[in-house]
Design an enzyme around this catalytic site. Structure first.
Site, PDB file in Angstrom:
ATOM      1  N   GLY A 113      -1.656   6.497  -2.540  1.00 16.79           N
ATOM      2  CA  GLY A 113      -2.824   6.170  -3.409  1.00 16.79           C
ATOM      3  C   GLY A 113      -3.796   5.498  -2.916  1.00 16.79           C
ATOM      4  CG  HIS A 114      -2.988   1.099  -2.489  1.00 16.31           C
ATOM      5  ND1 HIS A 114      -1.628   1.241  -2.624  1.00 16.31           N
ATOM      6  CD2 HIS A 114      -3.600   0.559  -3.816  1.00 16.31           C
ATOM      7  CE1 HIS A 114      -1.298   0.329  -3.677  1.00 16.31           C
ATOM      8  NE2 HIS A 114      -2.159   0.032  -4.415  1.00 16.31           N
ATOM      9  CB  SER A 123       2.734  -1.405  -5.694  1.00 19.48           C
ATOM     10  OG  SER A 123       1.634  -1.080  -5.073  1.00 19.48           O
ATOM     11  CG  LEU A 135      -1.772  -1.008   1.218  1.00 20.13           C
ATOM     12  CD1 LEU A 135      -2.673  -0.938   2.519  1.00 20.13           C
ATOM     13  CD2 LEU A 135      -2.731  -1.081   0.117  1.00 20.13           C
ATOM     14  CD  GLN A 178      -7.760  -1.501 -12.445  1.00 20.61           C
ATOM     15  OE1 GLN A 178      -7.101  -2.537 -12.691  1.00 20.61           O
ATOM     16  NE2 GLN A 178      -7.648  -0.775 -11.340  1.00 20.61           N
ATOM     17  CD  GLN A 233      -4.657  -7.649 -11.974  1.00 15.58           C
ATOM     18  OE1 GLN A 233      -5.806  -7.721 -11.393  1.00 15.58           O
ATOM     19  NE2 GLN A 233      -4.046  -6.302 -11.996  1.00 15.58           N
TER      20      GLN A 233
HETATM   21  N1  LIG Z   1      -1.392   6.848  -7.607  1.00 16.09           N
HETATM   22  C1  LIG Z   1      -2.345   6.469  -7.508  1.00 16.09           C
HETATM   23  N2  LIG Z   1      -3.482   7.399  -7.056  1.00 16.09           N
HETATM   24  C2  LIG Z   1      -4.802   6.933  -6.886  1.00 16.09           C
HETATM   25  N3  LIG Z   1      -4.937   5.417  -6.837  1.00 16.09           N
HETATM   26  C3  LIG Z   1      -4.203   4.863  -7.358  1.00 16.09           C
HETATM   27  C4  LIG Z   1      -2.694   5.158  -7.272  1.00 16.09           C
HETATM   28  N4  LIG Z   1      -2.024   4.077  -7.531  1.00 16.09           N
HETATM   29  C5  LIG Z   1      -2.889   2.822  -7.651  1.00 16.09           C
HETATM   30  N5  LIG Z   1      -4.124   3.465  -7.370  1.00 16.09           N
HETATM   31  C6  LIG Z   1      -5.392   2.663  -7.427  1.00 16.09           C
HETATM   32  O1  LIG Z   1      -5.232   1.631  -6.321  1.00 16.09           O
HETATM   33  C7  LIG Z   1      -6.123   0.477  -6.854  1.00 16.09           C
HETATM   34  C8  LIG Z   1      -5.024  -0.802  -6.517  1.00 16.09           C
HETATM   35  O2  LIG Z   1      -4.012  -0.948  -7.520  1.00 16.09           O
HETATM   36  P1  LIG Z   1      -2.572  -1.511  -7.292  1.00 16.09           P
HETATM   37  O3  LIG Z   1      -2.759  -2.392  -6.025  1.00 16.09           O
HETATM   38  O4  LIG Z   1      -2.525  -2.239  -8.818  1.00 16.09           O
HETATM   39  O5  LIG Z   1      -1.699  -0.358  -7.208  1.00 16.09           O
HETATM   40  P2  LIG Z   1      -0.700   0.295  -8.063  1.00 16.09           P
HETATM   41  O6  LIG Z   1       0.411   1.161  -7.352  1.00 16.09           O
HETATM   42  O7  LIG Z   1      -1.501   0.621  -9.389  1.00 16.09           O
HETATM   43  O8  LIG Z   1       0.461  -0.969  -8.365  1.00 16.09           O
HETATM   44  P3  LIG Z   1       0.941  -1.264  -9.648  1.00 16.09           P
HETATM   45  O9  LIG Z   1       1.342   0.052 -10.321  1.00 16.09           O
HETATM   46  O10 LIG Z   1       2.210  -2.238  -9.156  1.00 16.09           O
HETATM   47  O11 LIG Z   1       0.066  -2.053 -10.667  1.00 16.09           O
HETATM   48  C9  LIG Z   1      -6.360   0.694  -8.095  1.00 16.09           C
HETATM   49  O12 LIG Z   1      -7.694   0.986  -8.232  1.00 16.09           O
HETATM   50  C10 LIG Z   1      -5.528   1.822  -8.789  1.00 16.09           C
HETATM   51  O13 LIG Z   1      -6.115   2.458  -9.534  1.00 16.09           O
END
Ligand SMILES: Nc1ncnc2c1ncn2[C@@H]1O[C@H](COP(=O)(O)OP(=O)(O)OP(=O)(O)O)[C@@H](O)[C@H]1O
Ligand SMILES: [Mg+2]
Length: 284
Positions: free
Chosen positions: A36-37, A186, A33, A153, A61
């Protein structure tokens, strides 16, 4: 915060939570986490009494040769961050819980999945929609939050909810960035110090498009050229796609408006990064 890792436990807990008449929000993630999460959690809490977060690195995926095995994981840290932010239930299923032997049915997206990420990662969105569909069935949330960083997505999840008549609201949350513009991800953890600096070409190119738009430019081709000029300053970044599109189905446009989406993907070393803006908003 309670942690649930089996489907019967999750269903029992959700049923009890809903019996109190509480609205439930779901925040699906692959863990590791970052802010953003956690912003998705904040938004979920604003709209519902109860927030369920899932942490599941969804093998469906990932394509062959992608980073499934090396994907960053730290469930102990995720627990602490999720609880501190007000997540009430953390769903942490193992692979055999989500895809027991014999599992074979998939959610197949339409043409909106063929461009951008779907073109670069065949089968990716079928994997995403399948896991999201399962989570929606398991939690039956009143709403779910998704990040705009993964805009295709979010568009596809909205489309699935519409096409399959799901009674829940999809809330899309603006991208959270580092102070210098890099979108949190991440996968940023894969970058060394040089690559971290080189990766700024992506958000830099988006900023260039926004500035050209603010200066009055409306031709998508001219915005793309401004982005290329910024990207050419950083040869360490290999651009996979650069697109300017309308926000609903992500079809390309020639003339832009404030709600047009500018999106790109690129590689820095072995790390694949994506980013996008709503043109009138810029990096936010
Ligand atoms: N910087 C960010 N700002 C807002 N939401 C985010 C951000 N990064 C990821 N998310 C959202 O968090 C949720 C889970 O995404 P995920 O766990 O794949 O994280 P991630 O940071 O996108 O990881 P990766 O880039 O490695 O795929 C998704 O809805 C994704 O759009
Ligand atoms: Mg992601």
């Amino acid at each position: 915060m309670i942690e649930l890792s089996s489907i019967p436990e999750l269903r029992r807990w959700v049923r009890a939570a809903r019996a109190g008449g509480r609205r439930i929000a779901l925040v699906p993630t692959m863990g590791y986490l970052h802010e953003g999460h956690l912003r998705l959690v904040d938004e979920a809490r604003r709209r519902a009494e109860t927030v369920v977060m899932s942490v599941f690195v969804n093998p469906l995926q990932f394509g062959p040769g992608e980073d499934l095995a090396s994907y960053p994981r730290d469930l102990a840290r995720d627990r602490v961050l999720a609880e501190a932010r007000g997540v009430e239930a953390l769903f942490t299923p193992g692979e055999a819980v989500m895809y027991p032997p014999g599992s074979e049915i998939r959610v197949i997206p339409g043409p909106t999945a063929d461009r951008w990420e779907g073109a670069a990662r065949p089968g990716h969105f079928a994997g995403v929609l399948t896991v999201v569909a399962k989570l929606f069935h398991l939690v039956e949330p009143d709403l779910a939050t998704f990040g705009r960083k993964d805009i295709q997505q979010a568009v596809l999840v909205r489309q699935m909810v519409r096409d399959l008549d799901w009674p829940l609201e999809i809330v899309v949350v603006p991208t959270v960035r580092e102070a210098d513009g890099l979108a949190l991800s991440s996968r940023n953890t894969y970058l060394d110090a040089d690559q971290r600096r080189q990766a700024l070409a992506l958000s830099g190119a988006l900023r260039a498009a926004h500035e050209a738009f603010v200066a009055g430019e409306r031709r998508a081709s001219a915005l793309a050229a401004a982005m290329r000029r910024r990207l050419d300053l950083e040869p360490a970044v290999t651009v996979e796609y650069l697109a300017i599109a309308e926000p609903r189905g992500l079809a390309p446009v020639e003339t832009v408006e404030a709600d047009s989406v500018v999106a790109l993907a690129g590689r820095v070393g072995r790390t694949r990064l994506i980013d996008n803006i709503i043109l009138g908003e810029g990096l936010g």
